[in-house]
Structures are given as structure tokens and as C-alpha cells.
Write an enzyme that holds these catalytic residues in place. Sequence first.
Site, PDB file in Angstrom:
ATOM      1  N   ASN A 209       0.830  -1.190   0.000  1.00  0.00           N
ATOM      2  CA  ASN A 209       0.000   0.000   0.000  1.00  0.00           C
ATOM      3  C   ASN A 209       0.870   1.248   0.000  1.00  0.00           C
ATOM      4  O   ASN A 209       2.094   1.174   0.196  1.00  0.00           O
ATOM      5  CB  ASN A 209      -0.897   0.021   1.247  1.00  0.00           C
ATOM      6  CG  ASN A 209      -1.982  -1.030   1.202  1.00  0.00           C
ATOM      7  OD1 ASN A 209      -2.687  -1.161   0.208  1.00  0.00           O
ATOM      8  ND2 ASN A 209      -2.133  -1.778   2.289  1.00  0.00           N
TER       9      ASN A 209
ATOM     10  N   CYS B  13      -4.372  -7.639  -4.792  1.00  0.00           N
ATOM     11  CA  CYS B  13      -4.743  -6.339  -5.350  1.00  0.00           C
ATOM     12  C   CYS B  13      -5.305  -6.592  -6.743  1.00  0.00           C
ATOM     13  O   CYS B  13      -4.544  -6.847  -7.686  1.00  0.00           O
ATOM     14  CB  CYS B  13      -3.547  -5.391  -5.411  1.00  0.00           C
ATOM     15  SG  CYS B  13      -3.949  -3.787  -6.132  1.00  0.00           S
TER      16      CYS B  13
ATOM     17  N   ASN C 270     -10.282  -3.201   5.051  1.00  0.00           N
ATOM     18  CA  ASN C 270     -10.952  -2.373   4.070  1.00  0.00           C
ATOM     19  C   ASN C 270     -12.411  -2.251   4.493  1.00  0.00           C
ATOM     20  O   ASN C 270     -12.985  -3.197   5.033  1.00  0.00           O
ATOM     21  CB  ASN C 270     -10.878  -3.007   2.680  1.00  0.00           C
ATOM     22  CG  ASN C 270      -9.451  -3.131   2.180  1.00  0.00           C
ATOM     23  OD1 ASN C 270      -8.802  -2.149   1.867  1.00  0.00           O
ATOM     24  ND2 ASN C 270      -8.952  -4.360   2.123  1.00  0.00           N
TER      25      ASN C 270
ATOM     26  N   GLU D   7     -10.225   2.466   1.968  1.00  0.00           N
ATOM     27  CA  GLU D   7      -9.233   1.423   1.739  1.00  0.00           C
ATOM     28  C   GLU D   7      -8.219   1.381   2.873  1.00  0.00           C
ATOM     29  O   GLU D   7      -7.690   2.421   3.281  1.00  0.00           O
ATOM     30  CB  GLU D   7      -8.524   1.672   0.407  1.00  0.00           C
ATOM     31  CG  GLU D   7      -7.746   0.492  -0.108  1.00  0.00           C
ATOM     32  CD  GLU D   7      -7.348   0.695  -1.562  1.00  0.00           C
ATOM     33  OE1 GLU D   7      -7.547  -0.237  -2.347  1.00  0.00           O
ATOM     34  OE2 GLU D   7      -6.844   1.770  -1.908  1.00  0.00           O
ATOM     35  N   ARG D   8      -7.966   0.183   3.360  1.00  0.00           N
ATOM     36  CA  ARG D   8      -6.958  -0.018   4.405  1.00  0.00           C
ATOM     37  C   ARG D   8      -5.612   0.525   3.936  1.00  0.00           C
ATOM     38  O   ARG D   8      -5.099   0.132   2.896  1.00  0.00           O
ATOM     39  CB  ARG D   8      -6.845  -1.521   4.717  1.00  0.00           C
ATOM     40  CG  ARG D   8      -5.844  -1.870   5.792  1.00  0.00           C
ATOM     41  CD  ARG D   8      -5.750  -3.358   6.017  1.00  0.00           C
ATOM     42  NE  ARG D   8      -5.234  -4.076   4.855  1.00  0.00           N
ATOM     43  CZ  ARG D   8      -4.690  -5.289   4.895  1.00  0.00           C
ATOM     44  NH1 ARG D   8      -4.609  -5.938   6.043  1.00  0.00           N
ATOM     45  NH2 ARG D   8      -4.257  -5.870   3.795  1.00  0.00           N
TER      46      ARG D   8
ATOM     47  N   GLY E 293     -10.146  -3.325  -6.897  1.00  0.00           N
ATOM     48  CA  GLY E 293     -10.586  -4.614  -7.406  1.00  0.00           C
ATOM     49  C   GLY E 293     -10.978  -5.584  -6.313  1.00  0.00           C
ATOM     50  O   GLY E 293     -12.053  -6.203  -6.364  1.00  0.00           O
TER      51      GLY E 293
END
Length: 271
Positions: free
Chosen positions: A64, A73, A183, A201-202, A211
Site C-alpha cells: 500500500n 490487489c 478495508n 481502503e486499508r 478490485g
Amino acid sequence: MPLGFHKMHANGDDFVVVDSRTSPNPIASNLAGLLGDRNRGIGFNQIAVMLDCDDADARLMFWNADGSSLDACGSATRGAADILMRESDITSVALRTNRGLLTCERTSTGAISVNMGKPLFNWSDIPLALEMDTSVLPLAGDPAACSMGNPHCTYFVDDLSAVEIATIGPVIETNPLFPLRTNVHFVQIIDPEHIRLRIWERGGGIALGSGSCCCGAAVNGIRRGFLDNCVEVECDGGAVTVQWDGVGPVFLTGPVETTFSGIITDTLLKI
């Protein structure tokens, strides 16, 4: 030596792909964090590194923008597949990830479809801090949880416009129920084949798309009986299709585009 990269996006969910198939992996947590800085680095939601692999076209590793690692991902997997298919003028590839071997195909419309593997529902696989039924968590709003190689928590709401994503998202992401954070999805059901999704999103905050989050949100909706087995998931940045028969792997299909390519200098790589 300087390292080449491709900046790409999938419906605005931006990521970077680094090709290290002929060299050792240069990316670690600290460098991923530096490169992810949108003011001083390249800027992205995730970075993926392609490495040599004996039993697949390449191996992928992901980080990330805050430098934390992740096993899946969907957007960057589609981007790496797109690069490899164009490179060899083929329409399918297999990519090794910590989620397993993911097969990818180019559709007749040019989109990339990825077999994202089977979703995980056991509390310890997500993981959660305590044993429980993951279809309805003991949190206000009765969310559901699953794993697509990373943890997902899905809320079903009547009106997305009334949800303060930036306020609620980080509170749920860091809730003690999720030892690795999570997430967070907020889903408004348009009809059984169409949902509107907004994402916290985390490690990244509000995202135009994701996705794996699209997969997690659709899977949790199908589990609850709200959705059919093929769902159009409309995010802030655009739509993808998620298919799940309730038993086997999840299939994610959507577009990817290359924004630009560049070089990461030796100076930054030595930091």
C-alpha cells in the site's frame, strides 16, 4: 541501477507496476512508503513488483501507499497482466501471488478478467480477533466480513450520500475486531445485478475504486442473498463486473490503462 516503472489505473484506482523479473526485488516497506507519497514520490494506492517465477509468467508482490504489505490487489494484478499480454502478444497469463496462482484473460472488449481465488469466511482467515459468524458482525450497522487475501468489511446502506466515509471509514478500519485492520465498503443496492460502492481502503483512505474491495462487497452481498451471481459494481471511478457462484473462485473483470512510464533514480533506491 535506475529502475523502470509503469503508472497505471483501473477506473481511477491508481497503482504502479515495477518490473524486476531480471533482478532482485528492490522494493521494501520504507521505499514503498516513499514512492507512494503523492507530493514527494510517484503517488499511488498500491505498488506491485513483478518477479521471475518458475511456475507462472511472473510473481507479484504488493504494498500500500503507507508501506504496509498485502496479499491481493485486483487492480494491480490486472495491470501486470495487461503489461505481460501486450509484451508477448497473448491473451492469457498466470500470475503467482500470496493468494495463489491467478489466471488472467483479455476479453473481447479489451478488459482484463482475473480469477481472484475463493473468498475466505472463517473468522481466523480474515482475520478477526474473536471467533464469530462473519456474515453478520457484532458492530452497529450489522456489516459482513470476508477475505480476498486481505480483510473486507461490508455495510449495506439505503443512501450512500448520507454516509460520512471519511469519518466512519478510519474508525472501522482500526477497530480492535480487525487485528490487521480492514478495508471498509459501503454498498447501496440498485438492483440484484447492480450495486453502488464507496470504499475506505486499508492504508489508503477513500479510493475511486479497488478490485479486491469490489469482489469483497459483491461476495458479501451474494452471501446475504441480496445479489445475483453476476454483479455490476459501480465505484466512484467507474464500473467492474464481479462473478461468484457461491462456491468457487471470484472473477473480476474491468479495464486498465497506462498513464505514463518513468525511471526511479539510484538516489531514491538507496534511501
